[in-house]
Design an enzyme around this catalytic site. Structure first.
Site, PDB file in Angstrom:
ATOM      1  N   ASP A  62       0.826  -1.213   0.000  1.00 58.73           N
ATOM      2  CA  ASP A  62       0.000   0.000   0.000  1.00 58.73           C
ATOM      3  C   ASP A  62       0.857   1.259   0.000  1.00 58.73           C
ATOM      4  O   ASP A  62       2.064   1.228   0.274  1.00 58.73           O
ATOM      5  CB  ASP A  62      -0.952   0.015   1.212  1.00 58.73           C
TER       6      ASP A  62
ATOM      7  N   GLU B 134      -0.081  -0.978   5.639  1.00 60.48           N
ATOM      8  CA  GLU B 134       1.034  -0.591   6.521  1.00 60.48           C
ATOM      9  C   GLU B 134       0.959   0.875   6.888  1.00 60.48           C
ATOM     10  O   GLU B 134       1.426   1.283   7.952  1.00 60.48           O
ATOM     11  CB  GLU B 134       2.373  -0.876   5.831  1.00 60.48           C
TER      12      GLU B 134
HETATM   13 ZN   LIG Z   1       6.835   2.021   4.050  1.00 63.43          ZN
END
Ligand SMILES: [Zn+2]
Length: 377
Positions: free
Chosen positions: A93, A151
């Site tokens: 992401d 994340e």
């Molecule tokens: Zn990163």
């Protein structure tokens, strides 16, 4: 699932059962071209299905890998019965797009730079992972390649954390590398962080008759002086130097302009080297501030770099670059919680992560690829 076709697009069933088009990733080719393709697949946190589909499809074409899909996490691993297994992880992401998709390029040849969302954080690292995963059919250590979602958002959504909770066996290994941007250098471990509160109690009185009370704010003076005089330690852990920090970060107290304050609250933050447990960190702070009652309100321990492990020592040699300590808290700590030493290593300047003009130098992508290949071949 279909392997790469000439159309440049493959049809894969989505998790909902519908067929969605996902771009074909060429893992046998140039990692820098792959990075450009990856940037062009938008994958803002929470919207990783298309990129996870593309990654899964491409990896399923590698006969030497077992591929597991769990939500938008893709795990691919070898089973060669090697004495040792290493884990190499990266997130799919990005932070939100800022008019920086599709990618652009700047300069040529050795100076080529790839610009666009995720170029630095961390699709350069993901491109390196994918090319190495496809190339290393007989790695000298078993490898678990992990590509995960979410994340860049709240910790409880983090795909690596979720797999660690639900299927920890997928993260098993003796050493882990996170391909986050580090300028192609090794950043080991991360520091722990602890918050403590000291509530100083006094006796309230009218300030016209101060001798009848006891000033809690004045008591804080001794505490603050100890903190100001304290020399933070520099601690060597597995060959890396961590600079600790012990600081007052907030203070409150006082009721009115004519009242001797009967309480004062000082908040303290301790950034500590990863050789200390939470209990040892708390004991250290109490030792620096004797006589003060301290309550620990929050703690996250750090992660050892593990550079004393044979796999890590060989990794250092293969990379041929120095290692330095990581001062912030990163996902390497998730591995540490499972007892797996971990380092960050990837292309791109970390100070460009999340910047609207983030980019990745092509040369660093090649350098990181070559280092991982040299380590695992
Ligand atoms: Zn990163």
């Amino acid at each position: 699932m279909a392997c790469a076709e000439d159309t440049g697009v493959s049809k894969v069933p989505s998790m909902s059962g519908a067929t969605v088009e996902s771009p074909v990733l060429d893992l046998a080719g140039d990692p820098v071209a792959l990075l450009q393709t990856l940037i062009d697949i938008e994958s803002v946190s929470g919207d990783e299905q298309r990129i996870a589909d593309a990654v899964e499809t491409a990896l399923r074409c590698c006969g030497h890998l077992e591929v597991i899909r769990d939500g938008n996490v893709v795990v691919a691993r070898t089973h060669l019965d090697r004495a040792e297994r290493v884990v190499i992880a990266g997130h799919l992401d990005t932070v939100p797009i800022a008019d920086n998709v599709p990618h652009r390029t700047r300069n040529e040849g050795e100076d080529l730079e790839i610009w666009g969302r995720g170029a630095c954080d961390m699709k350069g690292g993901v491109a390196v992972q994918l090319v190495c995963a496809a190339t290393l059919t007989q790695p000298r250590r078993d490898v678990t390649w992990i590509f995960y979602d979410n994340e860049e958002v709240a910790a409880e959504l983090n795909g690596l954390g979720r797999i660690g909770r639900e299927r920890p066996e997928l993260l098993d290994g003796g050493f882990a590398v996170l391909c986050e941007p580090t300028n192609g250098e090794i950043e080991g471990g991360c520091q722990g962080t602890m918050r403590l509160v000291c509530e100083l109690a006094g006796v309230a009185a009218h300030s016209a008759r101060a001798w009848m009370g006891h000033n809690a704010i004045h008591d804080a003076g001794a505490l603050l002086q100890l903190l100001a005089d304290h020399e933070p330690a520099q601690v060597d852990v597995d060959g890396l130097t961590y600079r600790e920090g012990l600081n007052a970060v907030a203070i409150s107290g006082g009721i009115a302009g004519n009242v001797i304050p009967d309480r004062c609250r000082v908040e303290i933050n301790y950034r500590f080297a990863p050789d200390k447990s939470a209990a040892e960190a708390a004991a250290y702070v109490r030792g620096v501030l004797p006589g003060f009652e301290l309550e620990v309100t929050d703690v996250a321990t750090g992660a050892r770099p593990g550079l004393d492990q044979p796999a890590a020592a060989e990794f250092l040699t293969a990379v041929g670059a120095g290692a330095s300590a990581k001062f912030g808290w990163t996902d390497v700590a998730r591995f540490a919680e499972m007892g797996i030493p971990a380092v960050n290593f990837g292309p791109g300047n970390p100070s460009k992560a999340h910047a609207d003009d983030e980019f990745c130098p092509a040369a660093e992508v090649y350098r990181c690829r070559d280092a991982l290949l040299a380590w695992l071949r």
